[in-house]
Write a protein that holds these residues in place. Structure first.
Motif, PDB file in Angstrom:
ATOM      1  N   ASN A  57       0.862  -1.178   0.000  1.00 56.63           N
ATOM      2  CA  ASN A  57       0.000   0.000   0.000  1.00 56.63           C
ATOM      3  C   ASN A  57       0.898   1.228   0.000  1.00 56.63           C
ATOM      4  N   TYR A  58       0.490   2.263  -0.758  1.00 53.31           N
ATOM      5  CA  TYR A  58       1.321   3.445  -0.884  1.00 53.31           C
ATOM      6  C   TYR A  58       0.513   4.718  -0.679  1.00 53.31           C
ATOM      7  N   ALA A  59       1.183   5.710  -0.135  1.00 55.69           N
ATOM      8  CA  ALA A  59       0.587   7.039  -0.119  1.00 55.69           C
ATOM      9  C   ALA A  59       0.489   7.535  -1.557  1.00 55.69           C
ATOM     10  N   ASP A  60      -0.547   8.303  -1.833  1.00 48.88           N
ATOM     11  CA  ASP A  60      -0.734   8.804  -3.190  1.00 48.88           C
ATOM     12  C   ASP A  60       0.479   9.589  -3.687  1.00 48.88           C
ATOM     13  N   SER A  61       1.134  10.282  -2.785  1.00 49.57           N
ATOM     14  CA  SER A  61       2.247  11.151  -3.168  1.00 49.57           C
ATOM     15  C   SER A  61       3.468  10.383  -3.660  1.00 49.57           C
ATOM     16  N   VAL A  62       3.534   9.094  -3.365  1.00 50.26           N
ATOM     17  CA  VAL A  62       4.722   8.328  -3.763  1.00 50.26           C
ATOM     18  C   VAL A  62       4.402   7.203  -4.745  1.00 50.26           C
ATOM     19  N   LYS A  63       3.147   7.008  -5.055  1.00 54.68           N
ATOM     20  CA  LYS A  63       2.768   5.940  -5.987  1.00 54.68           C
ATOM     21  C   LYS A  63       3.479   6.122  -7.325  1.00 54.68           C
ATOM     22  N   GLY A  64       4.029   5.017  -7.806  1.00 54.61           N
ATOM     23  CA  GLY A  64       4.752   5.056  -9.069  1.00 54.61           C
ATOM     24  C   GLY A  64       6.198   5.470  -8.948  1.00 54.61           C
ATOM     25  N   ARG A  65       6.596   5.947  -7.779  1.00 52.86           N
ATOM     26  CA  ARG A  65       7.990   6.366  -7.571  1.00 52.86           C
ATOM     27  C   ARG A  65       8.696   5.505  -6.524  1.00 52.86           C
ATOM     28  N   PHE A  66       7.982   5.093  -5.507  1.00 49.25           N
ATOM     29  CA  PHE A  66       8.559   4.308  -4.414  1.00 49.25           C
ATOM     30  C   PHE A  66       8.067   2.867  -4.492  1.00 49.25           C
ATOM     31  N   THR A  67       8.934   1.953  -4.056  1.00 44.86           N
ATOM     32  CA  THR A  67       8.563   0.545  -3.995  1.00 44.86           C
ATOM     33  C   THR A  67       9.025  -0.034  -2.666  1.00 44.86           C
ATOM     34  N   ASN A  72      12.241 -11.844   3.998  1.00 46.55           N
ATOM     35  CA  ASN A  72      12.065 -12.464   5.315  1.00 46.55           C
ATOM     36  C   ASN A  72      13.290 -13.241   5.762  1.00 46.55           C
ATOM     37  N   THR A  73      14.080 -13.735   4.818  1.00 45.11           N
ATOM     38  CA  THR A  73      15.278 -14.488   5.206  1.00 45.11           C
ATOM     39  C   THR A  73      16.309 -13.570   5.852  1.00 45.11           C
ATOM     40  N   LYS A  74      16.260 -12.294   5.486  1.00 41.37           N
ATOM     41  CA  LYS A  74      17.191 -11.319   6.067  1.00 41.37           C
ATOM     42  C   LYS A  74      16.519 -10.430   7.098  1.00 41.37           C
ATOM     43  N   ARG A  75      15.239 -10.675   7.338  1.00 40.76           N
ATOM     44  CA  ARG A  75      14.449  -9.849   8.274  1.00 40.76           C
ATOM     45  C   ARG A  75      14.621  -8.371   7.940  1.00 40.76           C
ATOM     46  N   THR A  76      14.505  -8.070   6.673  1.00 39.15           N
ATOM     47  CA  THR A  76      14.764  -6.712   6.197  1.00 39.15           C
ATOM     48  C   THR A  76      13.619  -6.233   5.308  1.00 39.15           C
ATOM     49  N   VAL A  77      13.251  -4.973   5.498  1.00 41.62           N
ATOM     50  CA  VAL A  77      12.291  -4.320   4.615  1.00 41.62           C
ATOM     51  C   VAL A  77      13.018  -3.174   3.917  1.00 41.62           C
ATOM     52  N   TYR A  78      12.687  -2.982   2.646  1.00 40.08           N
ATOM     53  CA  TYR A  78      13.351  -1.988   1.830  1.00 40.08           C
ATOM     54  C   TYR A  78      12.339  -0.959   1.337  1.00 40.08           C
ATOM     55  N   LEU A  79      12.873   0.224   1.045  1.00 39.37           N
ATOM     56  CA  LEU A  79      12.072   1.233   0.359  1.00 39.37           C
ATOM     57  C   LEU A  79      12.938   1.802  -0.760  1.00 39.37           C
ATOM     58  N   GLN A  80      12.624   1.393  -1.976  1.00 39.46           N
ATOM     59  CA  GLN A  80      13.321   1.938  -3.135  1.00 39.46           C
ATOM     60  C   GLN A  80      12.615   3.219  -3.539  1.00 39.46           C
TER      61      GLN A  80
END
Length: 114
Positions: A57-67, A72-80
């Protein structure tokens, strides 16, 4: 649970950056994760979230720009973050949602210059 965010910095408008957040503990894979941001003088706002099953789910302001993504194997979440704008300047926080408890990382500063 402890969350360690990293990857912030100074970038020019139009540039890209990837934030990472590593979680300790064993509940990462069964928890929803999110990235929030807080700009000076503004309230903290949700940027993006991802469920344990991978629904995003994304805020409208970042849709199409952020991913947002997770490993889970690294217990890591990313924000590109691509096509960055000065308006994206804020402290970015990662969040682990394991209702009724929220866990927060320490925040990482992103500054986008025009």
């Amino acid at each position: 649970v402890q969350l360690q965010a990293s990857g912030g910095g100074l970038v020019q408008a139009g540039g890209s950056l990837r934030l990472s957040c590593v979680a300790s503990g064993s509940i990462f894979s069964i928890s929803a994760m999110g990235w929030y941001r807080q700009a000076p003088g503004k309230q903290r706002e949700l940027v993006a979230s991802i469920t344990s099953g991978g629904r995003t789910n994304y805020a409208d302001s970042v849709k199409g720009r952020f991913t947002i993504s997770r490993d889970n194997t690294k217990r890591t979440v990313y924000l590109q973050m691509n096509s960055l704008r000065p308006g994206d300047t804020a402290v970015y926080y990662c969040n682990l949602d394991r209702h009724p408890t929220d866990y927060w990382g320490q925040g990482t500063q992103l500054t986008v210059s025009s």
